[in-house]
Design an enzyme around this catalytic site. Structure first.
Site, mmCIF file in Angstrom:
data_model
loop_
_atom_site.group_PDB
_atom_site.id
_atom_site.type_symbol
_atom_site.label_atom_id
_atom_site.label_comp_id
_atom_site.label_asym_id
_atom_site.label_seq_id
_atom_site.Cartn_x
_atom_site.Cartn_y
_atom_site.Cartn_z
ATOM 1 N N LEU A 1 22.837 4.058 -30.893
ATOM 2 C CA LEU A 1 23.567 3.003 -31.585
ATOM 3 C C LEU A 1 23.329 1.630 -30.933
ATOM 4 C CD1 LEU A 1 25.657 2.503 -33.866
ATOM 5 C CD2 LEU A 1 27.430 2.705 -32.136
ATOM 6 N N ASP A 2 22.889 0.668 -31.727
ATOM 7 C CA ASP A 2 22.707 -0.730 -31.282
ATOM 8 C C ASP A 2 21.676 -0.867 -30.158
ATOM 9 O OD1 ASP A 2 24.648 -1.452 -33.108
ATOM 10 O OD2 ASP A 2 26.273 -1.319 -31.668
#
Lengths: 289, 289, 289, 289
Positions: free
Chosen positions: D232-233
């Site tokens: 994530l990210d």
């Protein structure tokens, strides 16, 4: 920005009409002579049909003596109608810093030179005020005080030109030098005099730009570095920056904020010039970053 | 930026010669009438001896009917020689959006209005090209096509002024409207016409700024929002922004990058005006943020 | 930014629960004692119900001796539950500049002080490397070399604290000082130690931020100035700046670009602190500009 | 930025170990087949010994059928160990725009597509809220409402994947789509899913970045566009931007200012991807501008 190599390198700058086969021909020439290309950048302007290129290679293994480069490259250059320059990282530019009373750009450039940001030699500082000598002394750079009187401008310029010649200077930096150079002086250093103007050109060209910006109530103020030509503040722009101001900023605040921008745009212009990243065409610059 | 209250608030804008006791007098007046101050901002210009203030308070508990405010505040205002305006959050501005062919600023303002960023009413869209009607229709805003012919400019302006009057408009936004307004029109909406100019004023005022910026080889291009006065592109500047360009940018790229700046500086100017944050003095603006 | 007055001025900083009548009461107090207010700024945080204010006035004509100010202002302050501080422009801050090997922030602060941008006294330079002495000498500032060995950190800190006490220092600037201060040291100068961290906090807190930014491939790098607390890089942020980088930038380029940002954010923090523009509340700062 | 040609062009993207003769070999190949090179850009990473190139040429006169290009270019590519891709301007990307409730990025991308800034086809809009349909309808783009329930996420993703396949989509844009995609989904579109995260990564990755930025008291907030990976990210960053905030900005102001940045960084990422300007290597991107 591409790294400055610690190796000995050659930098070839090319400017010619755009034509098929250019990239192949240059690439083939360099490969044939065993050049290890470190960086290459190019630009094509379809409007003017111009091709501009900067290529830098490691000299280790390159099989042409640089003194003989023109002989080898000449025929290719002629075939494509190239204007070209070969620069060498082992022959750094020699700079003269011209300054008047304000010393922030001078102090900034000397610091950057000392810290290794600027790969050049600073041959001398020329000033029409005596105050800047302390900075030159601190950094061990020869200082020359050349007063410029209204009636003796020609003589002063001659003295300056003599100093430049005697010191092998090939790049003149006007670091907030508050005198306008004569056409004769400008002609002696074409595209080799860099000035910083304390406005976002073409806004507020000429005198007292911060005062005029303050009166006009602009919300951003700027600074511009450019090559000097015969037309005041009209030379090819190298770099510009702006900073936000508000009603809370007094004229003194504008001057203070402006100083930081002047340092930024002038030092970048100097760095790009001495790293051979700038090509001038028409009234514009291409900066290969 | 201070938050837009969801409460009903009053905003007092003051402009007067600076004098001792001003803050105390205004503060005491509001306290005496039980005002709950939400925001207060002020500016003193020592050069011109001007005092400018914006104060916003919650109307809950305030013990003066706003209709009677002039009666109560008048004596104080007179004592200090104030010019003042009282605005009310429950009486939002009514806007007319003027547009020609380019619709990016129009689409942007309509979107911001719909999303709640702009606390105003958009009374109508006035256009001298028919294309913008699709945006007005989409957002449910009345659209008026008022063609402006070279020979019938006066008639067109009269039609526009009639539309503004009929719709209770008190703020005109020139959202890339490509016509110059007559002095008569400008006089009808003093400091209530906001224009966006596609350059960093005062650079490249007048026609075709991006073309001229491209030819000059600037390294930053800009946009400016300002109040319209009789002198073209010379009104008080509200907001400016710039964006970096390089030799890799074509003229089309400049236009594209410029559109984003135009939207930014125009929408901020509109927001600040409708939130009563702008005071004009001399040729300048104070924006209380 | 509001101008630094050349007059003798007093600056009152207030922090208290928000309440009706505050502005009136403070304004009335100052007016009653014949204060000529030069600047006033305030901030209300409705979420925490906090009122913060900075007001500066000309001491000419003010009818209270500043030594007696607490006696006069105390009752008002008590009524509203104020925390407050009175500062005087004629009692400038005395700074200690702490530095290790990198000297760009040191050279920058010394230059700004000399040029009049920073209205403070620089009492001494403290360094754990000897190299910085040349800058201190050039600017005529006493230099103290206090080596910090792994085993003798306590002793070194005690020596530093003694130097600060002996020199009447009330603000410590960590100008790229590469040592972590102990909680005891930090406790001795609460909200009076300013550090510059070479990243855009909270990204890349801790060691080697440029290396980690380079590896992560960010498109902007930053720098942050903040008050030092016991938690590393977690103190209230005063100022931040970023600069664009690209794939063409090497790690060395990041360090070079970063230096300019570090100078910018640190020098602004110093200026705002010595001009008494910063109020800390919770983990945040309010900077009255 | 280089202009998007109105001609039919081919774009060759190359990624290989750096070696002497590469530029010559590629240049010679293109010249031999009569390619009229419009733009060429390259990057050398000496640390990893990687050579990256983007070259675009006019197809008029080019003597290889693009279907046969692999046959002709293959041997050269093999000799130098190249990974390569050939893109064609006459085969634009087909996009799916994924959106939840916030529609500012969706509206912005649809506007830019309509205005000609984005040379792609927008095949469909996929949303887990029904509200966005009005924007899709306005722009004449098919809209698919695929609700994502906590218990039926797999089924929803399968439906989305079916829609993408049925519509020939080769680029997925998460325009503030508030769902995390499964590894299976991500694996189906490697380096072909672009997300916008509403913080300056790696600061404030994960949920509620504006809230956390507000609490931390940062002076700049940011937005980041990046390729989606399983972490994530953590995918390769394409573009970032920041905007200044102050104590005067409420959390709502941060969200509002953030929206403009989100639009900017996402639309630039989309434009660069569809113009074949992005090369991913390691965890980083090279954007040939």
């Amino acid at each position: 920005m591409a790294p400055r190599s610690t190796k000995d390198t050659a930098i070839l700058l090319i400017d010619c009409p755009d034509r098929k086969g250019l990239v192949a021909a240059i690439g083939e020439f360099l490969y044939r002579h065993n050049a290890n290309i470190l960086h290459a950048d190019q630009h094509q302007d379809p409007e003017r049909n111009v091709f501009l290129m900067r290529v830098e290679w490691d000299l280790a293994g390159f099989d042409i003596e640089l003194a003989d480069f023109p002989t080898h490259f000449g025929p290719l250059a002629e075939r494509y109608g190239m204007r070209w320059k070969l620069e060498r990282s082992d022959r750094p530019h020699r700079l003269a810093l011209f300054v008047s009373k304000y010393d922030h750009c001078l102090a900034d450039l000397l610091y950057r030179h000392q810290s290794g940001e600027l790969a050049c030699e600073i041959a001398l500082v020329v000033a029409n005020h005596p105050d800047a000598s302390r900075w030159a002394d601190f950094h061990g750079v020869p200082f020359h005080h050349v007063p410029v009187e209204a009636t003796g401008k020609d003589a002063a310029e001659q003295k300056q030109l003599d100093l430049l010649a005697a010191n092998g200077v090939d790049l003149v930096i006007l670091a907030r030098y508050m005198q306008v150079l004569s056409p004769r002086f400008v002609a002696a250093y074409p595209q080799r005099i860099i000035n910083v103007h304390h406005s976002f050109l073409p806004a507020f060209s000429g005198a007292k730009p911060y005062h005029r910006a303050y009166e006009r109530g602009v919300k951003l103020i700027g600074a511009t570095s450019h090559y000097v030509t015969d037309e005041l503040d009209e030379g090819p722009i190298i770099e510009q920056a702006v900073v936000r101001v508000s009603h809370r900023d007094t004229l003194d605040d504008l001057l203070e904020k402006g100083r930081d921008m002047e340092k930024a745009v002038l030092s970048r212009a100097v760095r790009w010039h001495i790293d051979h990243r700038i090509l001038v065409y028409g009234r514009k610059t291409v900066v290969f970053d």
